[in-house]
Every structure is written in C-alpha cells, then in structure tokens.
Design a protein around this motif. Structure first.
Motif, PDB file in Angstrom:
ATOM      1  N   GLU A1232       0.790  -1.230   0.000  1.00 53.78           N
ATOM      2  CA  GLU A1232       0.000   0.000   0.000  1.00 53.78           C
ATOM      3  C   GLU A1232       0.827   1.287   0.000  1.00 53.78           C
ATOM      4  OE1 GLU A1232      -3.040   0.024   2.949  1.00 53.78           O
ATOM      5  OE2 GLU A1232      -3.743  -1.967   2.385  1.00 53.78           O
ATOM      6  N   PRO A1233       1.918   1.410   0.787  1.00 48.87           N
ATOM      7  CA  PRO A1233       2.619   2.699   0.854  1.00 48.87           C
ATOM      8  C   PRO A1233       3.131   3.179  -0.500  1.00 48.87           C
ATOM      9  CG  PRO A1233       3.448   1.205   2.536  1.00 48.87           C
ATOM     10  CD  PRO A1233       2.566   0.411   1.622  1.00 48.87           C
ATOM     11  N   LEU A1234       3.202   2.319  -1.489  1.00 50.36           N
ATOM     12  CA  LEU A1234       3.783   2.726  -2.770  1.00 50.36           C
ATOM     13  C   LEU A1234       2.761   3.348  -3.714  1.00 50.36           C
ATOM     14  CD1 LEU A1234       6.144  -0.303  -3.388  1.00 50.36           C
ATOM     15  CD2 LEU A1234       6.715   1.909  -2.407  1.00 50.36           C
ATOM     16  N   GLY A1235       1.593   3.689  -3.236  1.00 49.82           N
ATOM     17  CA  GLY A1235       0.539   4.257  -4.078  1.00 49.82           C
ATOM     18  C   GLY A1235       0.986   5.425  -4.937  1.00 49.82           C
ATOM     19  N   PRO A1236       1.471   6.543  -4.341  1.00 50.36           N
ATOM     20  CA  PRO A1236       1.873   7.703  -5.162  1.00 50.36           C
ATOM     21  C   PRO A1236       3.033   7.359  -6.100  1.00 50.36           C
ATOM     22  CG  PRO A1236       1.824   8.269  -2.804  1.00 50.36           C
ATOM     23  CD  PRO A1236       1.667   6.789  -2.920  1.00 50.36           C
ATOM     24  N   GLU A1239       1.732   5.545  -9.080  1.00 46.59           N
ATOM     25  CA  GLU A1239       1.038   6.472  -9.989  1.00 46.59           C
ATOM     26  C   GLU A1239       2.050   7.247 -10.843  1.00 46.59           C
ATOM     27  OE1 GLU A1239      -0.372  10.148 -11.439  1.00 46.59           O
ATOM     28  OE2 GLU A1239       0.835  10.103  -9.618  1.00 46.59           O
ATOM     29  N   SER A1240       3.120   7.749 -10.209  1.00 41.45           N
ATOM     30  CA  SER A1240       4.101   8.548 -10.963  1.00 41.45           C
ATOM     31  C   SER A1240       4.858   7.673 -11.958  1.00 41.45           C
ATOM     32  CB  SER A1240       5.083   9.236 -10.006  1.00 41.45           C
ATOM     33  OG  SER A1240       5.932   8.298  -9.379  1.00 41.45           O
ATOM     34  N   PHE A1241       5.207   6.432 -11.554  1.00 43.84           N
ATOM     35  CA  PHE A1241       5.933   5.547 -12.457  1.00 43.84           C
ATOM     36  C   PHE A1241       5.098   5.231 -13.696  1.00 43.84           C
ATOM     37  CE2 PHE A1241       7.349   1.261 -13.806  1.00 43.84           C
ATOM     38  CZ  PHE A1241       8.681   1.563 -14.098  1.00 43.84           C
ATOM     39  N   GLN A1276      12.532   6.582  -5.481  1.00 45.64           N
ATOM     40  CA  GLN A1276      11.188   6.112  -5.113  1.00 45.64           C
ATOM     41  C   GLN A1276      10.733   4.958  -6.005  1.00 45.64           C
ATOM     42  OE1 GLN A1276       8.606   9.558  -5.157  1.00 45.64           O
ATOM     43  NE2 GLN A1276      10.218  10.830  -4.200  1.00 45.64           N
ATOM     44  N   TRP A1277      11.201   4.983  -7.267  1.00 44.56           N
ATOM     45  CA  TRP A1277      10.777   3.933  -8.197  1.00 44.56           C
ATOM     46  C   TRP A1277      11.495   2.606  -7.961  1.00 44.56           C
ATOM     47  CZ3 TRP A1277      11.183   7.271 -13.285  1.00 44.56           C
ATOM     48  CH2 TRP A1277      10.115   8.202 -13.317  1.00 44.56           C
ATOM     49  N   LEU A1278      12.725   2.654  -7.481  1.00 45.41           N
ATOM     50  CA  LEU A1278      13.536   1.437  -7.420  1.00 45.41           C
ATOM     51  C   LEU A1278      12.922   0.357  -6.509  1.00 45.41           C
ATOM     52  CD1 LEU A1278      16.105   0.556  -8.811  1.00 45.41           C
ATOM     53  CD2 LEU A1278      17.406   1.224  -6.795  1.00 45.41           C
ATOM     54  N   PRO A1279      12.478   0.686  -5.263  1.00 47.49           N
ATOM     55  CA  PRO A1279      11.848  -0.368  -4.434  1.00 47.49           C
ATOM     56  C   PRO A1279      10.598  -0.951  -5.090  1.00 47.49           C
ATOM     57  CG  PRO A1279      12.369   1.596  -3.122  1.00 47.49           C
ATOM     58  CD  PRO A1279      12.563   1.975  -4.554  1.00 47.49           C
ATOM     59  N   SER A1304      18.493  -1.344  -1.334  1.00 44.26           N
ATOM     60  CA  SER A1304      18.429  -0.323  -0.291  1.00 44.26           C
ATOM     61  C   SER A1304      19.632   0.617  -0.370  1.00 44.26           C
ATOM     62  CB  SER A1304      18.373  -1.006   1.076  1.00 44.26           C
ATOM     63  OG  SER A1304      18.501  -0.044   2.098  1.00 44.26           O
ATOM     64  N   SER A1305      20.855   0.025  -0.548  1.00 44.72           N
ATOM     65  CA  SER A1305      22.046   0.878  -0.618  1.00 44.72           C
ATOM     66  C   SER A1305      22.029   1.720  -1.901  1.00 44.72           C
ATOM     67  CB  SER A1305      23.317   0.035  -0.556  1.00 44.72           C
ATOM     68  OG  SER A1305      23.451  -0.742  -1.731  1.00 44.72           O
ATOM     69  N   LEU A1306      21.499   1.152  -2.987  1.00 39.71           N
ATOM     70  CA  LEU A1306      21.406   1.898  -4.252  1.00 39.71           C
ATOM     71  C   LEU A1306      20.451   3.075  -4.109  1.00 39.71           C
ATOM     72  CD1 LEU A1306      22.139   2.238  -7.192  1.00 39.71           C
ATOM     73  CD2 LEU A1306      20.443   0.516  -7.799  1.00 39.71           C
ATOM     74  N   VAL A1307      19.349   2.867  -3.382  1.00 38.74           N
ATOM     75  CA  VAL A1307      18.399   3.964  -3.132  1.00 38.74           C
ATOM     76  C   VAL A1307      19.106   5.098  -2.396  1.00 38.74           C
ATOM     77  CG1 VAL A1307      16.355   4.623  -1.775  1.00 38.74           C
ATOM     78  CG2 VAL A1307      16.317   2.550  -3.186  1.00 38.74           C
ATOM     79  N   GLY A1308      19.931   4.737  -1.399  1.00 40.18           N
ATOM     80  CA  GLY A1308      20.667   5.755  -0.645  1.00 40.18           C
ATOM     81  C   GLY A1308      21.614   6.550  -1.536  1.00 40.18           C
TER      82      GLY A1308
END
Length: 1330
Positions: A1232-1236, A1239-1241, A1276-1279, A1304-1308
């Motif tokens: 659920e948390p990935l809703g926005p 949408e953007s992706f 935000q898109w990677l996870p 996770s490290s790539l997101v950072g």
C-alpha cells in the motif's frame, strides 16, 4: 676627506642630501645638447641612415631660441655621500630635462617648480625638487654666439623659404612609430608675446629674432634639493624663498650659504609620527611624518590628480596599474606628470609597483618606450601637439593618460575594479567634503611661482624678522624695538651685525616683552597658521582620507589572504633556492572563496608581479623583520578581525565603506598643531669676507668650503644608528636587505625579469649600453615565455600534473582565460620590441596584415592558390570528411569575417586563441617569421624577432602547448556564426548503406542546438581511404551560431520507402573554423522491426584528436580531467550479455557510485566551468549506462520467438500489472505505501510510450532514467520495481534487483542526487508530455 665623511655619516637621518645648481657654464659656452644628439643618432640608425654623417652637420632649421643646449651641474653640496652617491648625469638630465632654454625680454619668464625621482638599482628612491628660473646672460661671448646662430638660422630660412608649403606633405605613409614622438619633442616651447607673427613662424622662423644690441638675453637656471623622503611642500617653500631672496630688492637676512648649510646639515628627518619646524629665508616651514602604524608618507597632492583626471578616470587608471599594464602619462607640465605618477603609486598600498618607473622621461630616453615590459612613464608634450599624430611602439596593452586634456585611453578587455560604482561614489563624497568636484577638468591652473613671490614678498618682509624673534630657542638676536626691525629690513649690514651680536652672547632686556607683543599681533590668523600652512594642512588631510578609502578596499578584498599562503620551507635559504618551483599561494582556493563579481579582476591581479612580491614578503617575514607596508597592512587586518569577526558571509560582495577617515585626518592635524621638533636656526658661518656678494637677480656663487661638510657631533650622530635602521625600510623597497650574497643572488632570481630591467640607467647612455639593455629585454622575454607556457601546461594537465608533484589539479575556466590573456599580452610585447613600421594599435596584427598582403600578391602573380604554409590536416577516423586546409592566411580570413570584432588588438587576440585551439600557434608564427625580408623591413636589428636562437627557443616553448586541448576560441566568441559539416557513415553490409527514407539530423552543443536538419535522401558520396578502400556516406554542410563544445546528435528518419532499415556506424561533425571534429558512435539499426525498433537515436559525442605526421608535439592530448565519461563508443548491454562479458556485482555497484559522484562533482564546479551534464548522464560510465548494467544483471534475456527482450519490456509489464491490479484483485502483491510512487511511475512510462517520436526501447529506458533523475523520482521507483511479482518471472534469483540490501544501498546513493538541479537538453525531452 674626513670632513666630507663626517657629513656623510649623518646622511641617513638628514632632511636633505644635496643642494644643486644647474645652468649654463660660461667657460664652455653654448654646446648642443649631447643627449639630443644621441637621440638623433639613434633615429638615424633606426632609419638606416649613416649616423656619423648626421653628427657632422649643424641644425639651423630651428630658431636658436628654440633649440636645446647642454646644461651642466654648476655646483652641488656636499661633494658626495656614501649612502646616496651623487649621479651627476641623472641629476642634470632630470633637473633640466629639456636642457637650457633661452628667452628675451619679450618672452614669459615665469619660474617653474617640478619634482623628479631617481630609483637606484636596489629599488630605493631619492627625490629631487627643482625650482627653475631665468637669469640674465652677462657673458658677451654667449650673446655673440647666440647672435651668430640666429643669423645663420635666418640665412638657412631665407634659402629654403620657397620650399615651405610643400615640406609638410613630404612625410612618408609608412612613418616610423617614433617619428611623431621626435617631432613633438624636437623644440622647447618658447611662449612669445609675438604670436601675431604666426604666418612667418609656420615656416620655422621665430617671429622676432634675437638682436644682441636691442634684446636682453635670459637663460634658465635651476636650484634643486635631493631628499631621501618626498617632503614636496616643504622643499617647494624652501626653494621659492631662496629664489625670492635672490630677486628681492633687499638682500636676505643672512648669506644664502647659511640657509643651504642649515637644510643640509642641521635639519633632521622628523622621526616617525612626529612633526618638524625649520626655517627658510623668510618664514618657518612645517613638515610631518606618519607613525609606524599609519600609511607611509605621500606629500604629492592627490586632490590635484583627482582634479586633473576625475574620479572615474583615475579609478580606471588605478586598475590598469594594478594589472601591470603599460602606462604612459602625457602632459606639458613636468610637475603634473609627477603628481599623477606618485599619486597613483601611493594608492597601491600595501602593494608596490615592481617595474620600470620613470615619471619624467627625458627626450634622450624615448627609445625606452620600446621596452617590452610593464612600465609607468611620463612624457612631456609640446603645446599644440595632436595626440592622433603621436604613434607609439606598442599600444595593445597601453593605458595612455592625457593629463592636460583630462582624458584616458584604456586597453581593450580589461576587468573592472570590484564594486567600482560604490567605490567611485565614496571617493566623490570625500572630494565633495573638501569642496572639490569629482569630475575631471576642474583643476585650477597651478599659480606661477612668481605671482606667489610677488604677493608673499610684502608679507614676508614685514614678518620675516618677527619670526626670527618668535623662537626663544633660536640663537639669533632680535631688534630692540619695532622701528629697529624696520630699519634692519632695509640695511643688510645691520642685519648681519645683529645676528653676529647674538652669536657672541649680547642680550637686550626689552626684547622678550617686544617679542611677546609681536607674537600676539601676528597670530590672529586661523589657529595661528598662515594661509599657505592652512592649504598644506587641507591637502594633507585630503591625501590621507583618499588613501584610506583605497586601503580599506584592499583590506576588505584580502582580509583572509594569510589562509591561502603556502609556507612549506624550513628556512629562508631553502625557500630562496626553490623559489621558482614552488607554489606560494593557493590561487584556486582563494578565488573559490571570493564573491562572483570580484573574480574577473582578482584572477588577473593575483598573477601580477606586485602580488607575487607581496606574498614573498609575507613568507620571508617568518625569518626576517616584516617589510613596513606589510606590517601596517597586517596590523589593520588584525584590528578589523577584533572588531568584526567575519561570519560565514565571507563571499558577500556588499560594499563596506572606510570607517577611519576622521581619525586619520585628526592624527595629521594634531601633529601640525603641536610641533614636536624645531630645528636649529640658520646662522652666520665662518666665511671668507667679500665672497657671495649680493647682486639682485643673480644667484651668487656659494662658498664651497663651508658647505662641504657638516657638524661633527650633533643630534645626527646620536640618533643615526636607530634612524638608519628605520630608514632602511622607509622606501617602498621590493624586499628586505639580505646579508648573505647567496641570498641576494637567489632573491634576484626570484624577481620577475631581474632587477636590472626595472629602471633605465640615466648616467650612461652610449649606444653600447642601449644595445646591452635591449639584449636584457630579449633574455627577459624568453624567460617570461618559458615561465608562462610551463604554467599553462602544468595548470591544464590536471590529475597527471598533481601526480608528478606540480601543484593543484583542475584549472578553472577563469584561470585558464587569465593565463591565455596573459599569453596574448606577452606576444604583443614581443612583436612590439624593436618595431620600425606599424599599422594600427596591434604590432602582431600589423605584421600579419603585411604578410597577408605579400602572400596574396604572390598568389595573384602565380595565379595559383597560396601553397606557402598550407597543409591538409588528417584526422583519426575522419573517413568522409574532406581534408581541412590549414594556413596562416586562412585563419586570418576567418577572423576578418567576424563582424563582432572591431579593433586590431581584438583581431590579434582572436587569431592567437584560434591558433592555440587548433594547436597551430607555434607553426603559424614560424611560418609568419619565415619571411625574413618582411621581418627585416619591420624590425630593428636588436628586436627579439631578429635574434635567431632566442626566436627558435620561443617557438619551441609555444609548441609545447600542443600537448593539451584548449577551447579558448570556441568558449569566448559564443555569438559568431560558424560553418559546420556533418557526415553520416553507414556500416558497409550488403545494401544497408542505402535508405529510401528521409533522414534528419539535430546537432547539440553546450551553447545550443542546430535545429532539425532535413537531408536529401540518397545523396551518397564515395571516398577512398589511404588504402584505396571505397567508403560511402551522406554529407551535409550548415551554418549556425556557435554551438560550443558538441555533446549530442539526434539522428533519425521517417521510415518511408522500401529500404527503410538503416545500419549506421557513426556521425562525424566538424567545426570548419577551428577544425574540431566530434565522432558520435552509433553501431545500431534505425528501422522498425529490427534491433529495438528505433527510428531515431540520441548519440553521445567524443572529441577526435588531430594528428600530423610532421609535428611530433601535436599528437599529444590533454589527460582527461575526470575518468568518466571517457566518451568512447557506447555499446548496448543487451548485446554484451550474449558475448559473455558480464560485469561482476562489485563492478556494477562501483560504476553506479562513480556515475553519481561525477554528477555531484559537476555541480560543485563554478557554473561556467561545468561542461555537459548530458555526457555524465548518458555517456559511457554515465548514470544511464550504470543503471542499465544493474537492471541487466540476472535478466532473463533469452530470445523468445527470435526476439530480444529489453529492460523496457520489464517496465511495461510492471506498469500493466499496476494498472490492472484492481481488476485482477491481486492487491496483496502491491504494498500500500507505494501508491503515489506507482502512480508517478505509470504516468512517466506511459508518457514516454505515447510520445510521437520513435526512439526505440533502449532510447525509452535512457529517457525515463534521465526524467527520473531530473524530477528526483529514481529512489522512489527502485523499491517498486524490486518488490513486484514481475521481477520473479523476468529475473534470476541471484539478480541484484532481487537483493533487498543492494537495492536499499542503491536507493541511498541515488538520493544524494536530490540536492542538485538536474536539467536536460531539449533534444531529450522534446514531445514528452507529463
């Protein structure tokens, strides 16, 4: 001899060193000026005439009243001083720079005052103050000789009178640069009352000649004081009183020897921070000296300099001096030249002018204007001389100051002084507070000395003896009553007896009361000061306030300079030994710490010799006593820190006004209100009776024996040791005196061109000495060229240079531009040295034009293209591009076609930049100088360009610059139209070189893009390479405003016709002016149903290095400033996977980290230095390339139904899953948390898919990554992509995308990009609707 030495022992602390009389020697009679003769010799030699033949004849064209005759030093006292040896030739030349001048009773004979200075070889200065007046000629032989000369002149004039009208038109068009100088100085102006005779005078005849029976003949004579410090006002008043004593109807109170002896031996220099009162002939004279913490002494009236030039002009002149340009002051008045020169150099505090400094340039030294070094010189103009006719040897870097006409001609392209507007405003406020207008031309003409004398005479006669009574400490006897005073005024015998009585101890009781009464009456003026003293006080206060404003600017700009001084030597000797190899100042860090508007000025200023010397003095202060100016400056910075701790607003360019104006003026006023020291009064000397008899209007012959030496045990010996220590530093010397010979040798080496080039030697001006001076100039220019090219190479080499131990890395564009501007200046100075013929202001462009004219004439005669010096330049991988013709003339024509450049100096600089960018500078100049006949025609024998060995070394140093890549032409001339040629090269495979569709092209650079260029289809050209293999290609030429360095090419077609598929190898694009060629590798298909189905591709460019077989140095290349992107051919990761070249997980993670790092470094550079962000995003090693490796790792890319599967296919499936999730009901699989973020992706992927452009699947992936980076969405898109169900079907279990820790490290890592504003080229984002 011992007596002389006793005088010299106290010399360092004496107010004056010498008293001198210059004039005509009645024994030798009239002699032509030897220096003027030397000048004629030099001119004849320069013009190729026989100098000896010229010397044999007399010049009777001029009236003898206008000719220059030799002056002599008639007397000087004392004979010599050890610490300041007497230089007779220099003093004579500067006391009477025009030689003797004659007048008759009809002419104006107003006395004149002027100053001069002599700079000794160690850089220290002595000052001269000269009072020139006219004395009647009493020698019958001289009158007779003048009569004879006039008759000969008349005879010459009468015989040539009929030639007069045509003589003016006989000047050659190719006149030398010095001819007009000669004509402006060949006559001493003789202002005569007979101006109505102008018609006759135009033929060279004086309106009223000289008749020994009818006319009284007068000749100029000069009194001069030589002093160690510039007490101008005090010396001027002393000399004017001496002259008044000579011309007065009454003889002076004491013999003149008494006053001369007094000022030479009994008046001390005032100690620092103290004031001194001493006595002239008629009235006391005050002077004061600043304290150790104050600005050094400067007595020349700055207000006068501001009145003459105006604030704005003076600030511009000040900027030119700071940047060490060539400064030529031009005025009829010698004193004006000194006032402006001394004024401008005193404003430099805490810096000091390091180059040639001759405020008054005698006519015999005009050849010194050839000097190819920075100089500050003053040239006397003749009344009515037109500036337009004054041609100078070098003008490209010249600031010409016409003092009398209140105007200034500035060099081109020099940076403005920081906060110039506010600075001018503050200076204007100071001037207005003293009642002066800040605009130029409001100077009231300096009152003539004679008018002062006539008004002073009446006042002084009534007050002179009262003043003698005033001082109770004096040894002279006052009168018994007022009537006695009046009586003494008219009786010279009684005056001397009165003085003698006092010396023998006779006292009169009533004297004290009388003196007290007289004092009360006499002190009714302003504060007890005379109007003259009031004016001097006002000038002193104005001087110090103006100087404080300038000093405050430097204190603000260099408040933190100490933080950037590099001190890495254990002792002075090792520092001096390695001085040339060391970096003493961290210029890059200093500039990065400054406000942006200051950078253009500061980047130039920190390259000057005066700044280098300032830093040297700072480093040497670790081991030696601090240089005085540095001590004062550091003290001020320290004080400012105590009161105002500098906050992080370090880079602020907010203007800060000077806060110490009142205090500085008060210090001076207090010193002059309360006199600290009073010198011994003039008194009778032990003289022979009958000598020095008073004769009105004639300066007497002084008794040399009483003036040869001073007292043996006075204050001078007591204070001498301490005073000598202080006065060793009183001048603004370049460096402290070092004891060790070795240190002195190294110090000499550390200086720029060697001390012997600093000053022209005035005492020996034989042709041999002049030749030796020119040879030193040649050596100096070669050394400067070596240093400049080495510096340019080291700064440009970047990382490799650092590894070799050559100092800091990446040079900024601003520093590079400064160094190249400095090189342009050096080349102009080399081309100006020994110049004979010049057209326009630029010596280099003048030479090029003459060369062009000759070559084009030869071309017409031979009726064939100019082959001389032309070559065709080959390129690596330049298949399809026609060879580019290269020649000096070709590059000149490019520059001549640039309408944006209006001046010759600008054209010369543009040509240098273009040649440097093309790596042809050395070759072009070698070609230019190969025409030896032209060089001989244009240059004197001693010119640098005619010294074969030095010229070869010079060209070799320039050749070394081919080792690095410069874009100094492309990056500076950003608005010019440039022709480009693009060539599309297909891969030769079956029929794939052909296409029936309509291709198009769009070229982008850092400055803009070309727009879409439609290419006519099937315009195939065939060329053959060196092995005669045929190659086919499509070529297109177009002209656009400068695109700068090229970054990308968009290539596509409309997919029409039968042969719509097209396999392209690469696109080549060349700038037809600079020859810079860029290769844009492709290696892929354009067409539907093949490869990734793309109909257009964005290609990333790489610079192609030119190579020549014959020039070894030109194949070299600048090491890349950063490892990525290396800009080599980009290959799809998809195709790599089939070849087994799979990168490891560590390599993939490192490549992403490096790509992100390079983007961050990009944003930490100054905005103008950043280059192309596109390359960092899409080039090899860029962010897209690195992320493609990440997504390709563990990707199931096996062919399904003979088709490749692309990463973009994975993205499309993820979007399809998200959009259909509600209908399928599989909500548990999407957190659920990935809703926005979902949408953007989806929105971005659909926008890329729906755009009308067909860029293929790899192109779409590239665009999505760029858009995600720009809009800070990648982290935000990677996870989202890592956790969906699609990746389990399309990725193997060991794929990086399925490793949560790695993701996770790539997101950072990607989140660090969120701090920077990433912008994309329009070629990427065109047609994308979000």
């Amino acid at each position: 001899m011992s007596a002389t030495m006793s005088g010299s022992g106290s010399a360092p602390c004496r107010f004056a060193h010498y008293f001198i009389i210059c004039g005509i020697d009645n024994e030798t009679g009239l002699e032509p000026d030897a220096l003027a003769a030397l000048y004629q010799w030099l001119e004849a030699d320069r013009q190729g005439k026989d100098p000896e033949a010229l010397a044999a004849g007399e010049n009777f064209d001029q009236s003898p009243l206008k000719r220059t005759f030799k002056s002599k030093v008639l007397a000087h006292y004392p004979e010599n001083i050890e610490c300041s040896p007497f230089d007779q030739d220099a003093v004579n030349m500067l006391c009477m720079p025009k030689g003797l001048s004659f007048r008759t009773q009809r002419d104006s004979r107003t006395p004149q005052f002027h100053s001069f200075l002599i700079t000794r070889e160690d850089g220290s200065r002595t000052y001269g103050f000269v009072h020139t007046f006219y004395e009647e000629v009493t020698s019958p032989q001289i009158c007779s000789a003048m009569q004879t000369l006039h008759q000969m002149h008349q005879a010459e004039h009468n015989t040539s009178a009929h030639n007069c009208p045509s003589s003016s038109s006989s000047s050659s068009s190719s006149s030398s640069s010095m001819d007009s100088l000669a004509s402006s100085l060949d006559e001493v102006e003789s202002p005569s009352s007979s101006s109505s005779q102008g018609g006759r005078r135009s033929c060279g005849c004086s309106g009223e000649g000289y008749d020994s029976v009818r006319d009284t003949l007068y000749v100029s004579k000069a009194m001069c004081l030589i002093t160690p410090m510039p007490f101008m006002h005090a010396c001027k008043r002393f000399l004017s009183q001496m002259h008044l004593a000579v011309t007065s109807h009454q003889p002076p109170p004491l013999p003149l020897e008494s006053y001369v002896y007094n000022i030479l031996y009994e008046v001390p220099l005032p100690p620092p921070g103290r004031s001194l009162k001493f006595h002239g002939v008629y009235e006391p004279i005050l002077c004061q000296r600043p304290g150790v913490g104050e600005l050094p002494l400067a007595d020349f009236p700055l207000g006068e300099a501001f009145r003459l030039l105006g604030v704005e002009n003076l600030v511009q002149l000040f900027t030119c001096v700071l940047l060490e340009m060539q400064i030529l002051l031009y005025s009829q008045d010698y004193q004006r030249l000194m006032v402006v020169a001394e004024g401008i150099t005193t404003l430099l505090f805490p810096f000091q002018w390091q180059h040639v400094y001759v405020p008054i340039l005698p006519a015999s030294l005009l050849h010194f204007l050839d000097a190819p070094v920075p100089y500050l010189m003053g040239l006397q103009s003749k009344e009515g001389t037109d500036r337009s006719k004054l041609e100078l040897p070098q003008e490209a870097n010249l600031c010409f100051v016409d003092v009398d006409n209140h105007c200034i001609e500035l060099p081109e392209d020099f940076p403005q002084f920081p906060n110039r507007t506010e600075f001018i405003q503050e200076l204007s406020e100071v001037l207005l507070s003293f009642g002066l207008s800040p605009t130029e031309g409001n100077a009231s003409p300096e009152p003539a000395v004679s008018t002062q004398s006539s008004t002073l005479e009446k006042e002084l006669k009534s007050t002179s003896l009262r003043e003698l009574v005033d001082d109770k400490r004096n040894g002279n006897l006052g009168g018994e009553a007022l009537d006695m005073l009046e009586l003494l005024q008219g009786n010279p015998t009684l005056e001397r007896l009165q003085a003698l009585a006092k010396r023998t101890g006779v006292k009169v009781a009533r004297l004290e009361a009388l003196a007290a009464g007289q004092k009360a009456v006499g002190d009714e003026g302003v504060g007890g000061r005379s109007p003259v003293e009031e004016e001097e006080l006002r000038n002193a206060k104005l001087n110090v306030q103006l100087r404080e404003v300038f000093a405050a600017r430097f204190a603000t700009m260099f408040a933190d300079y100490e933080s950037f001084v590099i001190q890495n030597s254990p002792d002075l000797e090792s520092w001096l030994t390695n001085r040339e190899q060391m970096h003493n100042f961290d210029k890059a860090s200093f500039l990065s710490d400054q406000p942006e508007p200051y950078l253009p000025f500061l980047s130039h200023f920190i390259e000057t010799q005066m700044f280098a010397t300032f830093i040297d003095n700072k480093i040497m202060s670790q081991w030696e006593e601090k240089e005085p100016l540095l001590r004062v400056f550091d003290g001020r910075i320290e004080k400012a820190r105590l009161y105002n701790v500098r906050a992080p607003s370090l880079r602020s360019s907010v203007y800060q006004k000077c806060t110490v104006l009142k205090e500085s003026a008060q210090a001076i006023e207090q010193r002059l209100r309360k006199i600290d020291h009073t010198a011994i009064h003039p008194h009778l000397l032990d003289m022979k009776i009958g000598q020095g008899k008073y004769q009105q209007g004639f300066f007497p012959k002084l008794q040399a024996d009483v003036l040869a030496s001073g007292p043996t045990n006075k204050w001078s010996n007591r204070t001498c040791s301490t005073q000598r220590r202080v006065d060793r530093h009183r001048q603004q010397n370049e460096h402290l005196v070092l004891d060790n010979d070795l240190k002195e040798k190294y110090m000499q080496e550390a200086r720029n061109l060697g001390k012997n080039l600093r000053q022209p030697k005035l005492s020996d001006l034989s042709p041999a000495v002049i030749a030796q001076t020119n040879w030193k100039f040649v050596e100096g220019l070669l050394k400067e060229c070596k240093m400049k090219t080495k510096r340019m190479l080291v700064e440009k080499m970047g990382r490799e240079a650092v590894e070799l131990g050559h100092g800091e890395a990446n040079i900024t564009g601003l520093e590079e531009n400064t160094l190249i501007a400095s090189l342009c200046d050096l080349l102009e100075r080399i081309w100006s040295h020994g110049l004979l013929v010049k057209q326009g202001k630029s010596a280099l462009w003048s030479h090029l034009l003459q060369y062009q004219a000759r070559e084009e004439k030869n071309e017409l005669l031979s009726e064939s293209p100019v082959s001389n010096g032309q070559e065709r330049r080959k390129l690596e991988s330049s298949v399809g591009l026609p060879a580019l013709r290269v020649s000096v003339i070709q590059d000149m024509r490019h520059i001549q076609n640039m309408g944006e450049i209006k001046t010759d100096v600008g054209r010369a600089r543009a040509w240098i930049r273009l040649s440097l960018e093309k790596k042809l500078l050395s070759q072009h100049l070698k070609q230019l100088l190969s025409n030896q006949a032209l060089t001989k025609k244009l240059y004197k024998r001693y010119a640098f360009l005619r010294c074969e060995e030095e010229k070869e070394q010079f060209l070799f140093h320039l050749l070394s610059l081919n080792a690095v890549d410069y874009f100094c032409f492309t990056s500076v001339f950003t608005t010019i139209m440039i022709p480009y040629r693009a060539v599309i090269i297909p891969i030769k495979k079956l029929s794939n070189t052909m296409t029936t569709s309509n291709p198009w092209l769009c070229v982008s650079g850092v400055l803009g893009d070309s727009g879409t260029l439609q290419i006519t289809k099937n315009v195939l050209e065939m060329t053959f390479d060196s092995a005669f293999r045929p190659h086919t290609h499509i070529s297109i030429a177009f002209k656009r405003q400068n695109l700068g360095k090229l970054t990308t090419v968009q290539l596509g077609h409309d997919n029409s016709g039968l042969l719509a598929k097209w396999l392209v190898d690469c696109v080549m694009v060349r700038n037809e002016i600079t020859g810079h060629t860029y290769k844009f590798p492709c290696g892929r298909w354009l067409g539907k149903g093949v490869d990734d189905g793309s109909l257009e591709r964005v290609l990333i460019g790489e610079f192609v290095v030119p190579c020549n077989d014959d020039e070894g140095g030109r194949g070299a290349k600048t090491p890349p400033l950063q490892r990525s992107p290396s800009q080599i051919r980009r290959i799809s990761i998809t195709s790599l996977t089939g070849r087994g070249n799979k990168p490891t997980t560590v390599q993939i993670q490192e490549s992403i980290g490096e790509a992100v790092n390079n983007i961050i470094k990009h944003f930490h550079k100054p905005e103008k230095e950043r280059g192309s962000l596109t390359v960092l995003l899409c080039g090899e090693g860029g962010l897209v390339w690195a992320l493609e490796q990440f997504f390709q790792h563990g990707f199931r890319s096996a062919r399904i139904f003979q088709k490749n599967v692309f990463v973009w296919d994975f993205y499309e499936r993820v979007v399809a899953l998200m959009e259909n999730a509600d209908q399928i009901g599989d909500l548990q699989e999407i957190p659920e948390p990935l809703g926005p973020n979902c949408e953007s992706f989806c929105r971005y992927v659909n926008a890329v898919n729906n755009m009308p452009r067909n860029i293929g699947k790899d192109g779409k992936f590239q665009l999505l990554v760029c858009l995600g980076a720009r809009d800070r969405l990648l982290p935000q898109w990677l996870p989202l992509l890592a956790e969906g169900p699609v990746n389990t079907r399309m990725y193997e279990e060991n794929a990086l995308l399925r490793d949560k820790l790695t993701v996770s490290s790539l997101v950072g890592v990607l989140e660090t990009l969120n701090d920077f504003p990433i912008t994309l080229e329009t070629s990427f984002t065109k047609s994308v609707e979000l």
